[in-house]
Scaffold this motif. Sequence first.
Motif, short mmCIF file in Angstrom:
data_model
loop_
_atom_site.label_atom_id
_atom_site.label_comp_id
_atom_site.label_asym_id
_atom_site.label_seq_id
_atom_site.Cartn_x
_atom_site.Cartn_y
_atom_site.Cartn_z
N VAL A 166 0.84 -1.20 0.00
CA VAL A 166 0.00 0.00 0.00
C VAL A 166 0.88 1.25 0.00
O VAL A 166 0.63 2.21 -0.73
CB VAL A 166 -0.97 0.00 1.20
CG1 VAL A 166 -1.66 1.35 1.35
CG2 VAL A 166 -2.02 -1.09 1.03
N ALA A 167 1.94 1.24 0.81
CA ALA A 167 2.82 2.41 0.89
C ALA A 167 3.58 2.63 -0.42
O ALA A 167 3.81 3.77 -0.82
CB ALA A 167 3.80 2.24 2.05
N ALA A 168 3.98 1.55 -1.08
CA ALA A 168 4.80 1.67 -2.29
C ALA A 168 4.00 1.99 -3.54
O ALA A 168 4.59 2.33 -4.57
CB ALA A 168 5.60 0.39 -2.50
N SER A 169 2.68 1.90 -3.46
CA SER A 169 1.90 2.19 -4.66
C SER A 169 2.00 3.68 -5.00
O SER A 169 1.99 4.53 -4.11
CB SER A 169 0.44 1.78 -4.45
OG SER A 169 -0.14 2.53 -3.41
N PRO A 170 2.13 3.99 -6.28
CA PRO A 170 2.27 5.40 -6.68
C PRO A 170 1.05 6.20 -6.24
O PRO A 170 -0.08 5.74 -6.34
CB PRO A 170 2.35 5.34 -8.21
CG PRO A 170 2.70 3.93 -8.53
CD PRO A 170 2.16 3.09 -7.41
N GLY A 171 1.31 7.38 -5.75
CA GLY A 171 0.20 8.22 -5.31
C GLY A 171 0.68 9.53 -4.73
O GLY A 171 1.87 9.87 -4.77
N ALA A 172 -0.26 10.24 -4.14
CA ALA A 172 -0.01 11.59 -3.64
C ALA A 172 1.06 11.63 -2.56
O ALA A 172 1.92 12.50 -2.56
CB ALA A 172 -1.30 12.18 -3.11
N VAL A 173 1.03 10.67 -1.63
CA VAL A 173 1.97 10.71 -0.51
C VAL A 173 3.39 10.47 -0.99
O VAL A 173 4.33 11.15 -0.57
CB VAL A 173 1.56 9.71 0.59
CG1 VAL A 173 2.58 9.67 1.70
CG2 VAL A 173 0.20 10.07 1.14
N ASN A 174 3.58 9.50 -1.88
CA ASN A 174 4.92 9.24 -2.40
C ASN A 174 5.45 10.42 -3.20
O ASN A 174 6.63 10.79 -3.06
CB ASN A 174 4.94 7.96 -3.25
CG ASN A 174 4.92 6.72 -2.40
OD1 ASN A 174 5.57 6.65 -1.36
ND2 ASN A 174 4.16 5.73 -2.83
N LEU A 175 4.61 11.02 -4.02
CA LEU A 175 5.05 12.19 -4.78
C LEU A 175 5.38 13.36 -3.88
O LEU A 175 6.39 14.05 -4.07
CB LEU A 175 3.98 12.59 -5.81
CG LEU A 175 3.78 11.60 -6.96
CD1 LEU A 175 2.62 12.04 -7.83
CD2 LEU A 175 5.04 11.47 -7.78
N MET A 176 4.54 13.59 -2.87
CA MET A 176 4.79 14.68 -1.94
C MET A 176 6.07 14.41 -1.15
O MET A 176 6.88 15.31 -0.92
CB MET A 176 3.60 14.83 -0.99
CG MET A 176 3.73 15.98 -0.03
SD MET A 176 2.25 16.24 0.97
CE MET A 176 1.82 14.60 1.44
N SER A 177 6.25 13.18 -0.74
CA SER A 177 7.45 12.81 0.01
C SER A 177 8.71 13.03 -0.83
O SER A 177 9.71 13.57 -0.35
CB SER A 177 7.34 11.35 0.45
OG SER A 177 8.38 10.99 1.30
N LEU A 178 8.65 12.64 -2.09
CA LEU A 178 9.79 12.87 -2.99
C LEU A 178 10.05 14.36 -3.19
O LEU A 178 11.19 14.82 -3.08
CB LEU A 178 9.54 12.21 -4.35
CG LEU A 178 9.87 10.74 -4.47
CD1 LEU A 178 9.37 10.20 -5.81
CD2 LEU A 178 11.35 10.50 -4.31
N ARG A 179 9.02 15.09 -3.50
CA ARG A 179 9.18 16.52 -3.79
C ARG A 179 9.73 17.27 -2.58
O ARG A 179 10.71 17.99 -2.68
CB ARG A 179 7.86 17.12 -4.22
CG ARG A 179 7.97 18.60 -4.51
CD ARG A 179 6.68 19.16 -5.06
NE ARG A 179 6.88 20.56 -5.35
CZ ARG A 179 6.09 21.51 -4.92
NH1 ARG A 179 5.04 21.22 -4.21
NH2 ARG A 179 6.35 22.77 -5.21
N TRP A 180 9.08 17.10 -1.46
CA TRP A 180 9.52 17.81 -0.26
C TRP A 180 10.88 17.31 0.20
O TRP A 180 11.70 18.08 0.69
CB TRP A 180 8.49 17.65 0.85
CG TRP A 180 7.30 18.54 0.71
CD1 TRP A 180 6.66 18.89 -0.46
CD2 TRP A 180 6.60 19.19 1.76
NE1 TRP A 180 5.60 19.71 -0.18
CE2 TRP A 180 5.55 19.91 1.18
CE3 TRP A 180 6.75 19.23 3.13
CZ2 TRP A 180 4.66 20.67 1.92
CZ3 TRP A 180 5.86 19.97 3.87
CH2 TRP A 180 4.84 20.68 3.27
N GLY A 181 11.11 16.01 0.05
CA GLY A 181 12.40 15.46 0.44
C GLY A 181 13.53 16.03 -0.41
O GLY A 181 14.60 16.36 0.12
N LEU A 182 13.32 16.15 -1.70
CA LEU A 182 14.35 16.71 -2.57
C LEU A 182 14.59 18.18 -2.24
O LEU A 182 15.72 18.67 -2.32
CB LEU A 182 13.96 16.56 -4.04
CG LEU A 182 14.04 15.12 -4.58
CD1 LEU A 182 13.45 15.05 -5.98
CD2 LEU A 182 15.47 14.62 -4.57
N GLN A 183 13.55 18.89 -1.86
CA GLN A 183 13.69 20.31 -1.52
C GLN A 183 14.27 20.54 -0.13
O GLN A 183 15.06 21.45 0.07
CB GLN A 183 12.34 21.03 -1.61
CG GLN A 183 11.81 21.16 -3.01
CD GLN A 183 10.40 21.74 -3.03
OE1 GLN A 183 9.69 21.77 -2.02
NE2 GLN A 183 9.99 22.18 -4.20
#
Length: 191
Positions: free
Chosen positions: A17-34
């Motif tokens: 469930v956590a690894a499925s593509p979605g809003a939380v993973n994208l937000m985590s990537l974006r904010w994490g990179l920033q």
Amino acid sequence: MAVLAILVPAFAAGFSVAASPGAVNLMSLRWGLQRGAGVALAIGMGAATVDTFYMALSLAGVLPLLAAADWLESVLMFVGGAVLVLLGVNSVRSGYADDEPQDVPAAQSALNRTPYALGVSVTLVNPSTIAAWLAISGGILASTDLGSGGIPEGVGGAIAVGGVFAGSATWFGILASIVAVLRRRAGEAHL
């Protein structure tokens, strides 16, 4: 052996469930990179907390009741979809904004400081997360005897809930590690 029969499916469910593509993973990537891998991990731990909460609700019998009330599921999906659309609009708008800080509403400012709370709130109202746990938790409960092998049923339920958290947290740990590597390779100037 009985512990593994409960733990492995629960871990797999939390991870998938956590690894499925979605809003939380994208937000985590974006904010994490920033802002850094720690922020990505905090968002993920918020999501893992909600995944664990949904599994606990399932064990308590609440999710099947939610599935039976079609109108309530529709309301939750509408509200969750609206929240995700607002987050998407804010994300697009922030991409076009100047780099100079401007007045930020207090609620948005608070969420910027607490990525864990953001992970909790986005995952809690995410329609795909709700739908996934409605589907998956029933399968786990049907296929796993939580009171087998001399394990009391309450302990078996706790093992299942812990397995879901461990699986979800593992995925977000991997994602935060990926963010750390990408930040190191790209360098601060490119992010």
